[in-house]
Design an enzyme around this catalytic site. Sequence first.
Site, PDB file in Angstrom:
ATOM      1  CG  ASP A  51      -2.047   0.979   0.840  1.00 26.02           C
ATOM      2  OD1 ASP A  51      -2.600   1.964   0.034  1.00 26.02           O
ATOM      3  OD2 ASP A  51      -3.126   0.788   1.425  1.00 26.02           O
TER       4      ASP A  51
HETATM    5  C1  BGC Z   1      -5.261   3.193  -0.238  1.00 23.08           C
HETATM    6  C2  BGC Z   1      -5.813   2.283  -1.054  1.00 23.08           C
HETATM    7  C3  BGC Z   1      -6.184   2.554  -2.157  1.00 23.08           C
HETATM    8  C4  BGC Z   1      -4.054   3.567  -2.263  1.00 23.08           C
HETATM    9  C5  BGC Z   1      -3.721   4.022  -3.574  1.00 23.08           C
HETATM   10  C6  BGC Z   1      -3.822   3.791  -0.116  1.00 23.08           C
HETATM   11  O1  BGC Z   1      -3.730   4.816   0.699  1.00 23.08           O
HETATM   12  O2  BGC Z   1      -4.879   2.810   1.666  1.00 23.08           O
HETATM   13  O3  BGC Z   1      -6.584   1.522  -0.736  1.00 23.08           O
HETATM   14  O4  BGC Z   1      -5.155   1.316  -3.053  1.00 23.08           O
HETATM   15  O5  BGC Z   1      -4.443   4.680  -1.517  1.00 23.08           O
HETATM   16  O6  BGC Z   1      -4.703   5.142  -3.955  1.00 23.08           O
END
Ligand code: BGC
Length: 765
Positions: free
Chosen positions: A287
């Site tokens: 993530d």
């Molecule tokens: C979130 C994810 C997301 C990623 C990309 C992160 O902050 O936890 O769910 O896919 O950002 O946008």
Amino acid sequence: MKWLCVVSMLSGLAISPAFAQETPIAQGIHAQQRDVFVSNLMKQMTLEEKIGQLRLISVGPDNPKEAIRDGISKGQIGAIFNTVTRPDIRAMQDQAMQLSRLKIPLFFAYDVVHGQRTVFPISLGLAASFDLEAIALSGRVAAQEASDDGLNMTFAPMVDITRDPRWGRVSEGFGEDTWLVSKIAKVMVDAYQNGDPSKPGSVMASVKHFALYGATEGGRDYNTVDMSPLRMHQDYLPPYKAAVDAGSGGVMVSLNSINGIPATANPWLLKELLRDQWGFKGITISDHGAIKELIKHGVAEDARDAVRLAITSGVDMSMSDEYYDKYLPGLVKDGLVSESEIDRACRDVLNTKYDMGLFKDPYTHLGPVGSDPQDTNAESRLHRAEARVVARKTLVLLKNDKHTLPLSKQATIALVGPMADSQRDVMGSWSAAGVAKQSVTLREGLERAVGDKAQILYAKGANVTQDKSIIDYLNEYEPAVAFDTRPPQQMIDEAVQAANKADVVVAVVGESQGMAHEASSRADITIPQSQRDLIAALKATGKPLVLVLMNGRPLALSWESQQADAMLETWYSGTEGGNAVADVLFGDYNPSGKLPMTFPRSVGQIPLYYNHLNTGRPFGKENPGKYTSRYFDSPNGPLYPFGYGLSYTTFSLSGLTLSSPSLARNGKITASVTLKNTGKYDGAAVVQLYLQDVTASVSRPVKELRNFKKVMLKAGQSQRVELPVTEDDLKFYNASLKWGAEPGKFNVFVGLDSDNVQAQSFTLK
Ligand code: BGC
């Protein structure tokens, strides 16, 4: 309404049955050809180029387009996220194909969580439809639109089990029930990938957040998860596994730690469980920023150490990478990371690109030059009819005294509330490439529905909250909430004036979308005071009061439910939200949504979920007793249970029977019940079947959903509804984490929600 043409439009988006059955990716000859191709390619790659493939980069202030162009041309970037238009994607793919040494195509990913250009209801709302076909349709449209924009992957479905409504991200998932969320996980992966993620109209899924992110302590985002192995396997892991079994090409690793070890540095999770036990063959993606966060988690000394931990734990791609390219070459040189570890991760990325069809045609989802839409946001690119069909199904009628609803289209209606005319809020959070000005607010929907037959008197009535620090928090990254600077009493007076002139008041209250988002945990899950003041003033007018709720989590609504004559839960219902809600308010569509999460009475009851274990001293409604598991300062149990939702008609259930008092191993018995529409409207009921293993080697939940059927009945009509039960429905993990069904007595509960049920029982030999 032109629903007939909707059906024909939908047929083009149906999931291809030939594919939906099987795992599409990397099987048989395809896998062999792929291995040969990727092995040959890797032989030509330098270590730096292999590491480049592991970097997933987004354009942003720290990463301007020029820097990305440079990185792409040097083979230092494997994939891009957050770039969402065909011209932008094409330009970057051109750079990879024209300027980089080996011409390895990039892939493009985005958070297409509940729609791409056409925004569907938030996932929690989709789950409330209890309609897998409708959910699949939302996924197919999202995939079609994402693919039309040139994307290859979505960071979805989000299948974290959520039992704590303080967590803002409950809005992104499908609720508290493991069985239901697992079903939806498969439906969504099938819908996105449609048998082959390389085909135009499909995108690869990347299930998230692996794992257990929904169980963060106290519902505070990013917080610790500490959980017994039994609960993990029984309740929280199955939805991810269902997505993996359905062939999800990607897995996004969660930000939380699990029993002390961050998921991003957790070889048990990413290697042993995911790869060795579940047989996952796709890519794992960290993530956002999760790798450097290992330092703050306190398991890595510095960024270099964090990189070492992440890659050796099984994280293939580094999202928003800052450090893989910086430290991996040195780590390999110093023997702290083996080259085979890099090869393994690089192979996963190249395999993924192969499965996306990018080596065959790097422009597979882009089409030829010149085919890009002139206007990315053109109306013709939206799927409004589908969005409306789905959104209507997600609305949950919580209360309807004295037949307040449906409303007459001839009445004078006072429409008030901070969300009544908010295009941004109706879309919900993670609204992908949706454009707020294309979404239909409640005000617009109601006005359109009544035409010149009725009068809609609109007044905002209140700000979502008067707390300026919360408004600032919500507006930190986008101007999401418009704050009215008039004195609150003046706004209320205006709304009361409108109410006094009206036959009925519709107040659109709850949370603005940013309150139910990532980094939006709440310690208090009530409707903010500014809106409660408005509700109290409206109630005092004596006019029938309808509360239309917009929120992304279960709220504590005890007080509101006493003020309102009717309450309709609408979540954030998407681009066509206002029209869909108007359909239900005026009775053009009879609501049939059911709650996918328990609504507690107060924040103090959390976690409150229907499928809990019994205690040795259970609280009983009939005979509460002192030394029972209860709160003495609050009524026990939820305000609205899981599976609950009313209709404009009424239904009765009677005569529950089982086809046999015993179930043979590998056999089947059928529960049958008579469902009758006892009211005046045609409508759909969701008949729900729950099971309980009465005595087992470990304590089992008081009941667990194992089947449901949505049945449409005309007024006065009745039908015998049959729901099968098989041995598989009885299986669980025992204390040694062995999966199986134990002999003994089982209770079968059938009801129209999880609380009001009829019971029968049978034995398994
Ligand atoms: C979130 C994810 C997301 C990623 C990309 C992160 O902050 O936890 O769910 O896919 O950002 O946008």
